[in-house]
Design a protein around this motif. Structure first.
Motif, PDB file in Angstrom:
ATOM      1  N   THR A   1      -0.515  44.568 -16.710  1.00 37.59           N
ATOM      2  CA  THR A   1       0.784  43.911 -16.686  1.00 37.59           C
ATOM      3  C   THR A   1       0.810  42.846 -15.597  1.00 37.59           C
ATOM      4  O   THR A   1       0.011  42.872 -14.653  1.00 37.59           O
ATOM      5  N   THR A   2       1.724  41.910 -15.727  1.00 37.06           N
ATOM      6  CA  THR A   2       1.868  40.858 -14.704  1.00 37.06           C
ATOM      7  C   THR A   2       2.391  41.420 -13.391  1.00 37.06           C
ATOM      8  O   THR A   2       2.352  40.737 -12.364  1.00 37.06           O
TER       9      THR A   2
ATOM     10  N   CYS B   1      -4.517  48.638 -20.504  1.00 41.21           N
ATOM     11  CA  CYS B   1      -3.333  47.790 -20.378  1.00 41.21           C
ATOM     12  C   CYS B   1      -3.255  47.174 -18.985  1.00 41.21           C
ATOM     13  O   CYS B   1      -3.495  47.853 -17.976  1.00 41.21           O
TER      14      CYS B   1
ATOM     15  N   VAL C   1       8.646  44.944 -18.475  1.00 38.42           N
ATOM     16  CA  VAL C   1       7.906  44.150 -19.465  1.00 38.42           C
ATOM     17  C   VAL C   1       8.804  43.867 -20.666  1.00 38.42           C
ATOM     18  O   VAL C   1       9.469  44.769 -21.191  1.00 38.42           O
TER      19      VAL C   1
ATOM     20  N   LEU D   1      -4.609  38.977 -20.716  1.00 39.72           N
ATOM     21  CA  LEU D   1      -3.260  38.688 -20.221  1.00 39.72           C
ATOM     22  C   LEU D   1      -3.195  37.299 -19.587  1.00 39.72           C
ATOM     23  O   LEU D   1      -2.286  36.512 -19.870  1.00 39.72           O
TER      24      LEU D   1
ATOM     25  N   VAL E   1       4.565  42.273 -25.109  1.00 42.18           N
ATOM     26  CA  VAL E   1       3.244  42.892 -25.083  1.00 42.18           C
ATOM     27  C   VAL E   1       2.331  42.109 -26.021  1.00 42.18           C
ATOM     28  O   VAL E   1       2.676  41.884 -27.181  1.00 42.18           O
TER      29      VAL E   1
ATOM     30  N   ASP F   1       8.399  48.958 -15.947  1.00 38.85           N
ATOM     31  CA  ASP F   1       7.785  47.841 -15.230  1.00 38.85           C
ATOM     32  C   ASP F   1       8.516  46.525 -15.481  1.00 38.85           C
ATOM     33  O   ASP F   1       8.161  45.491 -14.888  1.00 38.85           O
TER      34      ASP F   1
ATOM     35  N   GLU G   1       8.591  40.509 -17.498  1.00 37.12           N
ATOM     36  CA  GLU G   1       7.165  40.656 -17.239  1.00 37.12           C
ATOM     37  C   GLU G   1       6.398  40.725 -18.562  1.00 37.12           C
ATOM     38  O   GLU G   1       6.970  40.941 -19.620  1.00 37.12           O
ATOM     39  N   LYS G   2       5.081  40.536 -18.478  1.00 41.85           N
ATOM     40  CA  LYS G   2       4.223  40.556 -19.658  1.00 41.85           C
ATOM     41  C   LYS G   2       3.149  41.622 -19.496  1.00 41.85           C
ATOM     42  O   LYS G   2       2.822  42.032 -18.382  1.00 41.85           O
ATOM     43  N   ALA G   3       2.594  42.057 -20.645  1.00 37.72           N
ATOM     44  CA  ALA G   3       1.492  43.024 -20.631  1.00 37.72           C
ATOM     45  C   ALA G   3       0.524  42.684 -21.753  1.00 37.72           C
ATOM     46  O   ALA G   3       0.925  42.109 -22.773  1.00 37.72           O
TER      47      ALA G   3
ATOM     48  N   LEU H   1       5.947  50.645 -19.596  1.00 40.90           N
ATOM     49  CA  LEU H   1       6.108  49.195 -19.585  1.00 40.90           C
ATOM     50  C   LEU H   1       7.574  48.809 -19.429  1.00 40.90           C
ATOM     51  O   LEU H   1       7.898  47.811 -18.771  1.00 40.90           O
TER      52      LEU H   1
END
Length: 446
Positions: free
Chosen positions: A224-225, A222, A296, A391, A299, A294, A208-210, A291
């Motif tokens: 996140t995806t 912040c 991630v 994002l 970042v 999650d 995942e990305k943030a 994160l």
């Protein structure tokens, strides 16, 4: 990876404490003498016209102090002063580079560590092979001292100090140069030990990305995806920072002519810095752990250039550089993320704080405090919206629908808040009236 163990130390006797004070005082005196010689050359004073700062007579100073400090410690103090001057020249070069907006205040040469009459700042440095550390039930630090100090206090061998507390990184490959100083705020001797460790603490659970929108009113927003959003508020921290700054200015205005500081002023500076650094470190740890949970693995953070180009003002500059220390924070964040195998990438976030997520307009949107509005009907939390736009701009991965954002407030120890039912004591949900989810929401105060 490079990490640092910071801990308090205690001398085992009154004699040991006085020996340690003399050692640190001599280190400060050597620093001052080296710094004075280089400063005179830099300013072309005392007949040193056009002479390079690196021509300072450090050899004679080494001979003068090695009996007290030991040859290795003497060399390290001189070397560290040289590093400070190189850092000054690098910063000065960046300041005069019109294409580089990371330095906005004119840099000053390295300063002095007090003086003999008013008291020196007790601070020294020990080479990596001139000290040993043992961790366990009775952790201890042993440092090398010069023969003159040994004779003065009838001491043999290295000076032994008791270590207070447990290290963050007890298992390491090698140790670096030890910084040792007296913290006058807490009346405690402290040490900082750089270490090299082999492996990260963990690896990402998913891909995942943030993206982070970093500011000063809200320190971090912040997204996140996975659809999670976190908001770390900073107004109370900044207000306390500003109150301390005003008190420093008030005390400075009462100083006698020719004086620029006092022990009380120096104590306030240290207190202000420690309070900020503690909040920064706790925020980085809290955020990165969330994160990691999650899933991630990357970042995205915005570059400082974009912030200054679009929002520059005296207050923004003060918040970015002095209060929140943007560069220091991003470095600390990357350092913490590395432990979890999470990468931190700097990307352009230009205009994300003005862009409407519904119609894409950047010139019609308006921001009032924490609320971003657009004539198209959009209304949402400005910083959370910016992080979501940021994002989506830099990831090809689909961003899930936003869950109800979580707000964190600093209580001097943790990032916490007043919880709603069934929520963690560290979490507080943001006002839904200023957060867009799946369309418009009702208006309300931010």
């Amino acid at each position: 990876m490079k990490r640092t163990n910071t801990f308090a130390v205690r001398p085992l006797s009154d004699t040991g404490e006085q020996l340690l004070r003399d050692l640190l005082d001599a280190s400060a005196a050597l620093w001052n003498e080296v710094n004075y010689q280089r400063l005179m050359r830099y300013n072309d004073e005392d007949g040193f016209e056009d002479e390079d700062v690196w021509n300072a007579d450090t050899g004679s100073l080494e001979g003068k102090y090695k009996g007290v400090l030991g040859a290795s410690t003497t060399q390290q103090v001189i070397r560290k002063n040289g590093e400070a001057w190189r850092g000054f020249f690098d910063t000065k070069k960046a300041y005069h580079d019109e294409s580089n907006t990371s330095v906005t205040e004119h840099p000053e040469p390295p300063g002095f560590r007090g003086n003999k009459d008013d008291g020196r700042v007790l601070k020294g440095v020990i080479r990596n092979d001139a000290y040993t550390v043992e961790w366990g039930e009775r952790s201890r630090l042993e440092i090398l001292v010069g023969s003159e100090l040994k004779d003065r206090y009838d001491h043999t061998g290295r000076l032994r100090l008791e270590i207070v507390g447990d290290p963050n990184w007890p298992n390491y490959q090698k140790q670096g140069r030890l910084d040792l100083w007296y913290d006058e705020t807490d009346c405690t001797f402290r040490a900082s030990q750089p270490v090299t460790i082999t492996n990260a603490r963990a690896t990402p659970l998913a891909a995942e990305k943030a993206a982070l929108d970093i500011g000063a009113n809200n320190l971090v927003a912040c997204t996140t995806t996975t659809g999670d959003q976190y908001l770390y508020e900073g107004r109370d921290l900044f207000n306390r920072f500003r109150e301390t700054t005003r008190e420093i200015a008030r005390l400075q205005s009462k100083l006698q002519e020719g004086r620029y500081s006092s022990e009380r002023i120096r104590r306030l500076y240290r207190k202000r810095t420690r309070r900020r650094d503690h909040a920064q470190e706790a925020l980085c740890r809290d955020l990165i752990e969330r994160l990691y949970e999650d899933g991630v693995d990357t970042v995205y953070i915005g570059g400082l250039t974009d912030v200054l180009d679009t929002h520059w003002s005296v207050e923004t500059n003060a918040k970015t550089h002095n209060f929140w220390a943007f560069k220091q924070f991003t470095e600390r964040l990357a350092c913490t993320a590395e432990e979890y195998g999470i990468s931190v990438e700097v990307r352009s976030e230009a205009w994300t704080s003005q862009e409407c997520p519904q119609c894409g307009s950047t010139d019609r949107t308006k921001r009032h405090q924490d609320t971003l509005t657009c004539p198209c009907g959009f209304e949402g939390h400005a910083d959370l919206t910016a992080s979501e736009t940021f994002l989506k701009r830099h990831t090809e991965k689909a961003v899930r629908s936003m869950a109800r954002p979580v707000r964190f407030e600093w209580d001097d120890h943790n990032w916490s808040g007043t919880p709603h039912p069934h929520e963690s004591p560290k979490e507080q949900r943001t006002d839904p009236s200023t957060v867009h989810r799946d369309g418009n929401v009702a208006s309300g105060e931010s």
